[in-house]
Write a protein that holds these residues in place. Structure first.
Motif, PDB file in Angstrom:
ATOM      1  N   THR A  78     -27.475  43.714 195.675  1.00 40.52           N
ATOM      2  CA  THR A  78     -27.130  44.319 194.387  1.00 40.52           C
ATOM      3  C   THR A  78     -27.481  45.804 194.323  1.00 40.52           C
ATOM      4  N   HIS A  79     -28.488  46.213 195.110  1.00 42.79           N
ATOM      5  CA  HIS A  79     -28.845  47.634 195.063  1.00 42.79           C
ATOM      6  C   HIS A  79     -29.771  47.998 196.220  1.00 42.79           C
ATOM      7  N   PRO A  80     -29.886  49.293 196.498  1.00 38.49           N
ATOM      8  CA  PRO A  80     -30.582  49.734 197.711  1.00 38.49           C
ATOM      9  C   PRO A  80     -32.102  49.798 197.595  1.00 38.49           C
ATOM     10  N   HIS A  81     -32.743  48.735 197.148  1.00 41.73           N
ATOM     11  CA  HIS A  81     -34.206  48.628 197.192  1.00 41.73           C
ATOM     12  C   HIS A  81     -34.572  47.541 198.190  1.00 41.73           C
ATOM     13  N   TRP A  82     -35.678  47.747 198.898  1.00 43.44           N
ATOM     14  CA  TRP A  82     -35.992  46.903 200.052  1.00 43.44           C
ATOM     15  C   TRP A  82     -35.979  45.418 199.735  1.00 43.44           C
ATOM     16  N   ASP A  83     -36.441  45.031 198.534  1.00 43.73           N
ATOM     17  CA  ASP A  83     -36.564  43.604 198.229  1.00 43.73           C
ATOM     18  C   ASP A  83     -35.215  42.946 197.920  1.00 43.73           C
ATOM     19  N   HIS A  84     -34.141  43.724 198.007  1.00 41.52           N
ATOM     20  CA  HIS A  84     -32.794  43.164 197.799  1.00 41.52           C
ATOM     21  C   HIS A  84     -31.936  43.321 199.051  1.00 41.52           C
ATOM     22  N   LEU A  85     -32.563  43.748 200.135  1.00 39.03           N
ATOM     23  CA  LEU A  85     -31.800  44.133 201.330  1.00 39.03           C
ATOM     24  C   LEU A  85     -32.155  43.317 202.562  1.00 39.03           C
ATOM     25  N   ALA A  92     -27.875  52.638 186.603  1.00 34.66           N
ATOM     26  CA  ALA A  92     -29.226  52.416 186.097  1.00 34.66           C
ATOM     27  C   ALA A  92     -30.078  51.808 187.206  1.00 34.66           C
ATOM     28  N   HIS A  93     -31.347  52.061 187.207  1.00 33.12           N
ATOM     29  CA  HIS A  93     -32.316  51.492 188.149  1.00 33.12           C
ATOM     30  C   HIS A  93     -32.154  52.020 189.575  1.00 33.12           C
ATOM     31  N   ALA A  94     -30.920  52.070 190.082  1.00 37.14           N
ATOM     32  CA  ALA A  94     -30.697  52.595 191.438  1.00 37.14           C
ATOM     33  C   ALA A  94     -29.239  53.017 191.545  1.00 37.14           C
ATOM     34  N   GLY A  97     -28.862  41.549 188.839  1.00 34.75           N
ATOM     35  CA  GLY A  97     -29.639  42.462 189.678  1.00 34.75           C
ATOM     36  C   GLY A  97     -30.933  42.819 188.952  1.00 34.75           C
ATOM     37  N   ASP A  98     -31.404  44.042 189.130  1.00 36.42           N
ATOM     38  CA  ASP A  98     -32.701  44.395 188.529  1.00 36.42           C
ATOM     39  C   ASP A  98     -32.567  44.892 187.091  1.00 36.42           C
ATOM     40  N   MET A  99     -31.813  44.135 186.302  1.00 32.10           N
ATOM     41  CA  MET A  99     -31.698  44.410 184.870  1.00 32.10           C
ATOM     42  C   MET A  99     -32.027  43.092 184.150  1.00 32.10           C
TER      43      MET A  99
END
Ligand SMILES: [Zn+2]
Length: 276
Positions: free
Chosen positions: A62-69, A148-150, A167-169
């Motif tokens: 969902t987005h480029p943060h390590w815990d989603h990759l 938003a967020h990333a 995602g992170d929302m």
């Protein structure tokens, strides 16, 4: 353990930050969104899927943060996707010779050695400035991209199943965490909440990246809660928000709130201090 939240949609929890991986049933196999965190949890999910006679045919971050990759060999070599902006952000990060050290610095120290980094971020950006949906053989998964967020964050709307992957929302345990690298982090966040609000009436269930799922009324309540938080942040007010109060799920979230306040204050110079 996989838990069904809607017909053909299951979630798998990771302990870290109450993360939710999402699995969507397609015609030839599963779409796997934000698989999870620790190796043992990823292996558990891979086993659950193979026990059910399922294979992963596509992945999505969902987005480029390590815990989603993260990814795990047991999921196989299915194509993994993200938005073009998400993929570009990861590519830029991975091209840095020191990326492993940089990412290692972000990992929670108590579980860092349990997080498999080998396949981190190997995603393909979906073509087009704004790709409309995930290319796969299953129910249409519409991409709601926002900043938003990333950068290049995607929420996913599976209209025929009545499911929103947020995602992170819309988390009940984490406050809105703004992308402070963006030019207009507050405005980006409020715009994204509007995008989610526009589809909230079409869903039966939403799944946040962290925390608990809910129905349409809860989605509306979380949108309001997130908006109230962002307004308080913008106005340097004191948010009354259970996610940073004494009953908060994670005590460090209050520190994130303080950092966000501080960051915004420095941007606008409203606290009279500035870093040289
Ligand atoms: Zn994130």
């Amino acid at each position: 353990m996989l838990r069904q939240v809607a017909e053909g949609v299951l979630i798998h929890k990771s302990e870290f930050c109450q993360s939710n991986a999402v699995v969507v049933q397609g015609r030839a196999g599963m779409l796997l969104v934000d698989p999870g965190i620790r190796g043992a949890e990823l292996a558990c999910l891979a086993n659950d899927l193979s026990d059910a006679g399922q294979t992963v045919v596509a992945g999505f971050s969902t987005h480029p943060h390590w815990d989603h990759l993260l990814w795990y060999p047991g999921f196989g070599a299915a194509p993994r996707y993200g938005t073009a902006r998400c993929a570009a952000t990861i590519r830029a990060g991975l091209s840095d010779a020191n990326w492993q050290a940089r990412v290692a610095g972000m990992l929670p120290p108590d579980i860092a050695d349990q997080i498999p980094m080998d396949l981190l971020g190997l995603i393909t950006g979906l073509p087009g400035e704004k790709a409309a949906s995930i290319p796969w053989d299953g129910p249409e998964v519409r991409i709601i991209e926002h900043q938003a967020h990333a950068q290049g964050h995607a929420a996913l709307l599976i209209e025929e199943l009545g499911v929103l992957v947020a995602g992170d929302m819309l988390s009940d345990v984490l406050i809105p965490m703004l992308d402070m690298g963006a030019a207009e982090p507050i405005e980006d966040y409020l715009a994204a909440l509007q995008q989610l609000e526009a589809v909230a009436g079409d869903i039966d269930v939403f799944i946040p990246g962290h925390g608990s799922t809910g129905g349409v009324d809860e989605a509306r309540a979380r949108i309001e809660q997130d908006r109230a938080y962002v307004h308080a942040l913008r106005d340097a007010g004191v948010p009354s928000d259970p996610r940073i109060g004494p009953s908060a799920a994670f005590d460090w979230v209050a520190d994130v709130h303080e950092r966000q306040l501080h960051h915004l204050a420095q941007r606008t110079g409203r606290d009279g201090t500035s870093e040289q």
